[in-house]
Motif scaffolding. Structure first.
Motif, PDB file in Angstrom:
ATOM      1  N   PHE A 172      -8.555   6.272  10.941  1.00 37.66           N
ATOM      2  CA  PHE A 172      -7.027   5.827  10.054  1.00 37.66           C
ATOM      3  C   PHE A 172      -6.860   7.042   9.459  1.00 37.66           C
ATOM      4  CE2 PHE A 172      -8.180   1.295   9.656  1.00 37.66           C
ATOM      5  CZ  PHE A 172      -8.366   1.253  10.844  1.00 37.66           C
ATOM      6  N   ASP A 173      -7.132   8.862   9.576  1.00 36.39           N
ATOM      7  CA  ASP A 173      -7.538   9.554   8.482  1.00 36.39           C
ATOM      8  C   ASP A 173      -5.562   9.778   9.314  1.00 36.39           C
ATOM      9  OD1 ASP A 173      -9.093   9.842   7.919  1.00 36.39           O
ATOM     10  OD2 ASP A 173     -10.074  11.133   8.395  1.00 36.39           O
ATOM     11  N   ASP A 174      -5.029  10.000  10.437  1.00 33.06           N
ATOM     12  CA  ASP A 174      -3.810  10.010  10.964  1.00 33.06           C
ATOM     13  C   ASP A 174      -3.019   9.441  11.088  1.00 33.06           C
ATOM     14  OD1 ASP A 174      -4.265   8.306  13.659  1.00 33.06           O
ATOM     15  OD2 ASP A 174      -4.188   9.723  14.470  1.00 33.06           O
ATOM     16  N   ARG A 175      -2.715   8.589  10.351  1.00 37.43           N
ATOM     17  CA  ARG A 175      -2.019   7.281   9.873  1.00 37.43           C
ATOM     18  C   ARG A 175      -0.983   7.735   8.943  1.00 37.43           C
ATOM     19  NH1 ARG A 175      -3.350   1.794  13.607  1.00 37.43           N
ATOM     20  NH2 ARG A 175      -4.596   2.466  15.175  1.00 37.43           N
ATOM     21  N   ARG A 176      -0.147   7.593   8.233  1.00 36.05           N
ATOM     22  CA  ARG A 176       0.601   7.343   7.095  1.00 36.05           C
ATOM     23  C   ARG A 176       1.303   5.998   6.602  1.00 36.05           C
ATOM     24  NH1 ARG A 176       4.036  11.332   5.249  1.00 36.05           N
ATOM     25  NH2 ARG A 176       4.035  11.902   7.709  1.00 36.05           N
ATOM     26  N   PRO A 177      -0.148   5.349   5.612  1.00 34.03           N
ATOM     27  CA  PRO A 177       0.420   3.847   4.790  1.00 34.03           C
ATOM     28  C   PRO A 177       1.518   3.930   4.166  1.00 34.03           C
ATOM     29  CG  PRO A 177      -0.886   6.100   2.930  1.00 34.03           C
ATOM     30  CD  PRO A 177      -1.032   6.987   4.869  1.00 34.03           C
ATOM     31  N   THR A 178       1.746   2.937   3.741  1.00 33.30           N
ATOM     32  CA  THR A 178       3.176   2.525   3.233  1.00 33.30           C
ATOM     33  C   THR A 178       3.040   2.108   1.751  1.00 33.30           C
ATOM     34  OG1 THR A 178       2.800   0.271   4.040  1.00 33.30           O
ATOM     35  CG2 THR A 178       3.570   1.840   5.549  1.00 33.30           C
ATOM     36  N   PRO A 179       3.975   2.343   1.151  1.00 38.11           N
ATOM     37  CA  PRO A 179       3.710   2.424  -0.527  1.00 38.11           C
ATOM     38  C   PRO A 179       3.333   0.777  -1.259  1.00 38.11           C
ATOM     39  CG  PRO A 179       5.064   3.245   0.191  1.00 38.11           C
ATOM     40  CD  PRO A 179       5.012   2.910   0.788  1.00 38.11           C
ATOM     41  N   VAL A 180       2.509   0.703  -1.738  1.00 39.14           N
ATOM     42  CA  VAL A 180       1.447  -0.968  -2.111  1.00 39.14           C
ATOM     43  C   VAL A 180       2.390  -1.300  -2.958  1.00 39.14           C
ATOM     44  CG1 VAL A 180       0.254  -2.192  -3.272  1.00 39.14           C
ATOM     45  CG2 VAL A 180      -0.175  -0.101  -2.085  1.00 39.14           C
ATOM     46  N   THR A 181       3.377  -2.653  -2.386  1.00 37.96           N
ATOM     47  CA  THR A 181       4.241  -3.725  -3.185  1.00 37.96           C
ATOM     48  C   THR A 181       2.831  -4.691  -3.613  1.00 37.96           C
ATOM     49  OG1 THR A 181       4.337  -4.790  -1.177  1.00 37.96           O
ATOM     50  CG2 THR A 181       6.246  -2.478  -1.410  1.00 37.96           C
ATOM     51  N   PRO A 182       4.016  -4.684  -5.512  1.00 36.56           N
ATOM     52  CA  PRO A 182       3.474  -6.229  -5.004  1.00 36.56           C
ATOM     53  C   PRO A 182       3.784  -7.927  -4.559  1.00 36.56           C
ATOM     54  CG  PRO A 182       4.889  -5.641  -6.495  1.00 36.56           C
ATOM     55  CD  PRO A 182       5.603  -4.700  -5.235  1.00 36.56           C
ATOM     56  N   SER A 183       2.459  -7.985  -3.662  1.00 35.92           N
ATOM     57  CA  SER A 183       2.455  -8.740  -3.205  1.00 35.92           C
ATOM     58  C   SER A 183       1.780  -9.739  -3.870  1.00 35.92           C
ATOM     59  CB  SER A 183       1.766  -8.403  -1.175  1.00 35.92           C
ATOM     60  OG  SER A 183       0.580  -8.301  -1.965  1.00 35.92           O
ATOM     61  N   ARG A 184       0.431  -9.820  -4.473  1.00 38.14           N
ATOM     62  CA  ARG A 184      -0.575 -10.591  -4.799  1.00 38.14           C
ATOM     63  C   ARG A 184      -1.136 -10.912  -3.645  1.00 38.14           C
ATOM     64  NH1 ARG A 184      -0.589 -11.830 -10.016  1.00 38.14           N
ATOM     65  NH2 ARG A 184      -2.059 -13.530 -10.110  1.00 38.14           N
ATOM     66  N   ARG A 185      -1.396 -10.767  -2.220  1.00 38.83           N
ATOM     67  CA  ARG A 185      -1.834 -10.595  -1.156  1.00 38.83           C
ATOM     68  C   ARG A 185      -3.562  -9.539  -1.155  1.00 38.83           C
ATOM     69  NH1 ARG A 185       1.683 -10.429   3.521  1.00 38.83           N
ATOM     70  NH2 ARG A 185      -0.450 -10.967   4.286  1.00 38.83           N
ATOM     71  N   GLU A 246     -11.506   3.412   5.074  1.00 38.87           N
ATOM     72  CA  GLU A 246     -10.945   2.659   5.843  1.00 38.87           C
ATOM     73  C   GLU A 246     -10.286   2.576   4.937  1.00 38.87           C
ATOM     74  OE1 GLU A 246     -11.942  -0.195   8.942  1.00 38.87           O
ATOM     75  OE2 GLU A 246     -12.462   2.241  10.488  1.00 38.87           O
ATOM     76  N   VAL A 247     -10.359   2.050   3.640  1.00 38.82           N
ATOM     77  CA  VAL A 247      -9.522   1.685   2.338  1.00 38.82           C
ATOM     78  C   VAL A 247      -9.152   2.651   1.943  1.00 38.82           C
ATOM     79  CG1 VAL A 247     -10.224   0.078   0.020  1.00 38.82           C
ATOM     80  CG2 VAL A 247     -11.127  -0.557   2.132  1.00 38.82           C
ATOM     81  N   ALA A 248     -10.053   3.838   1.769  1.00 36.34           N
ATOM     82  CA  ALA A 248      -9.515   5.310   1.174  1.00 36.34           C
ATOM     83  C   ALA A 248      -7.457   5.988   2.207  1.00 36.34           C
ATOM     84  CB  ALA A 248     -10.199   6.117   1.169  1.00 36.34           C
ATOM     85  N   ALA A 249      -8.114   5.455   3.844  1.00 30.34           N
ATOM     86  CA  ALA A 249      -7.367   5.819   4.039  1.00 30.34           C
ATOM     87  C   ALA A 249      -5.614   5.209   4.371  1.00 30.34           C
ATOM     88  CB  ALA A 249      -7.780   5.751   5.366  1.00 30.34           C
ATOM     89  N   ALA A 250      -6.446   3.895   3.930  1.00 34.57           N
ATOM     90  CA  ALA A 250      -5.038   2.736   3.933  1.00 34.57           C
ATOM     91  C   ALA A 250      -4.193   3.360   2.399  1.00 34.57           C
ATOM     92  CB  ALA A 250      -5.645   1.705   3.609  1.00 34.57           C
ATOM     93  N   ARG A 251      -5.138   3.483   1.168  1.00 37.22           N
ATOM     94  CA  ARG A 251      -4.343   4.044   0.347  1.00 37.22           C
ATOM     95  C   ARG A 251      -3.856   2.806  -0.480  1.00 37.22           C
ATOM     96  NH1 ARG A 251      -5.774   8.555   1.324  1.00 37.22           N
ATOM     97  NH2 ARG A 251      -4.866  10.576   1.292  1.00 37.22           N
ATOM     98  N   ARG A 252      -5.223   1.882  -0.789  1.00 37.55           N
ATOM     99  CA  ARG A 252      -5.347   0.391  -1.332  1.00 37.55           C
ATOM    100  C   ARG A 252      -6.473   0.949  -2.621  1.00 37.55           C
ATOM    101  NH1 ARG A 252      -0.806   1.172   1.067  1.00 37.55           N
ATOM    102  NH2 ARG A 252       0.597  -0.909   2.065  1.00 37.55           N
ATOM    103  N   PRO A 253      -5.203  -0.279  -3.371  1.00 41.08           N
ATOM    104  CA  PRO A 253      -6.911  -0.754  -4.439  1.00 41.08           C
ATOM    105  C   PRO A 253      -7.068  -1.307  -3.739  1.00 41.08           C
ATOM    106  CG  PRO A 253      -4.584  -0.887  -5.168  1.00 41.08           C
ATOM    107  CD  PRO A 253      -3.650  -0.147  -3.626  1.00 41.08           C
TER     108      PRO A 253
END
Length: 340
Positions: A172-185, A246-253
């Motif tokens: 996923f290194d060539d993908r652009r992650p979206t900002p994290v939104t408060p979804s509690r998902r 993959e989690v790092a590339a997605a920039r997700r907590p």
């Protein structure tokens, strides 16, 4: 004199080894030939794939050669045929170097055949005799984590001097992650490498966090996995190298839970992430009452911090180092040039 292709030994257990080759090879000027008993992926040229016999059937004896090796059984037809196929390819192709991802035995055999070898430094304690032999024999070592991440124990100064810190590599290194939104998902990304966590453990964690909606990722399709990662406010994952990348590339907590693995591989990687402040510190699957606090702690972290683990440049960094080594031999290639 023109130099031969780069041979790339891909271990057939797990998907991460092949993913690395598929990310790096297209970026290289030097032709790459993969040697593996994994299935050849669609689109990979047939003339650049050497199908190796499997060597994992029961049989043989003295498998560890008195503790010097990990898997070198005597009187084992599969192992004999596999190593003979590698040697035959070296004899006919005259490779400029061989990448071993990852086998101590293939690393040593290629070096004994007079071929420079680059191999991967894995997380965990690799101070056993076989790993010491491989790291000593290698011309170049690649660490798929950033410089300063102390996730590989017992690295000698001589090894560090010839180690290139790549940072994580991900499909996923060539993908652009979206900002994290408060979804509690929560997206649970667990893979298929064997687990000490049961369905009951997961259900207990879900029941203990009624304000959160959990989705267990049960697909390997890259687009579907990426969508589930992007939909999450927090990812729960094991500490496998590819999954963390993959989690790092997605920039997700994330809450990263290590699973039992040889050499304490996942425990060491999870501890390194916590030391860098990227994830809460977790030693094993948490008790149900711990989950609310862990998810809250994770969602408070800054997902942009993952750039310290994965800047998206690991594959071109590795490709450049391999091209230089293939073109120049061992001169001028050791050390950490191009390090993250």
């Amino acid at each position: 004199m023109s130099r031969g292709p780069v041979g790339w030994y891909v271990h057939h257990v797990g998907s991460g080894h092949l993913t690395t080759a598929r990310l790096v090879a297209p970026l290289m000027r030097t032709p790459v030939v993969v040697l593996s008993s994994a299935p050849r992926p669609a689109g990979w040229p047939e003339d650049r794939w050497v199908a190796l016999p499997l060597d994992d059937a029961p049989g043989g004896h003295a498998h560890e050669a008195g503790g010097a090796l990990h898997w070198a059984p005597l009187d084992h037809g599969g192992y004999r045929d596999r190593m003979a196929a590698v040697a035959a390819w070296v004899a006919s192709a005259h490779p400029s170097l061989l990448v071993s991802d990852v086998s101590v035995e293939v690393t040593l055999m290629a070096r004994l055949l007079g071929v420079p070898v680059a191999t991967m430094v894995m997380a965990g304690d690799r101070s056993d005799r076989p790993h010491r032999l491989a790291y000593d024999a290698a011309t170049l070592l690649f660490a798929p984590f950033p410089e300063g991440a102390e996730v590989a124990a017992g690295l000698r100064p001589a090894w560090r001097r010839k180690t290139v810190s790549l940072g994580a590599l991900s499909r996923f290194d060539d993908r652009r992650p979206t900002p994290v939104t408060p979804s509690r998902r929560v997206t649970m990304l667990w893979g298929h490498g064997g687990s000490a966590v049961t369905d009951a453990d997961v259900r207990a964690a879900m029941d203990a966090t009624p304000g959160w909606s959990w989705t267990v990722c049960d697909t390997t399709d890259p687009d579907e996995v990426w969508s589930l990662l992007q939909a999450a406010e927090v990812v729960v994952a094991h500490a496998g190298q590819s999954v963390v990348a993959e989690v790092a590339a997605a920039r997700r907590p994330a809450v990263i839970v290590p699973q039992p693995r040889p050499h304490d591989e996942q425990s060491s990687l999870a501890s390194g992430l916590a030391d860098l402040g990227l994830t809460p510190r977790v030693g094993q699957w948490p008790a149900p009452e711990q989950w609310p606090g862990l998810l809250t702690a994770a969602r408070r972290s800054d997902p942009a911090g993952w750039v310290r683990w994965s800047d998206g440049r690991g594959a071109p960094r590795m490709a450049g180092c391999l091209d230089r080594l293939a073109a120049e031999g061992t001169e001028g290639t050791q050390g950490t040039e191009g390090a993250a």
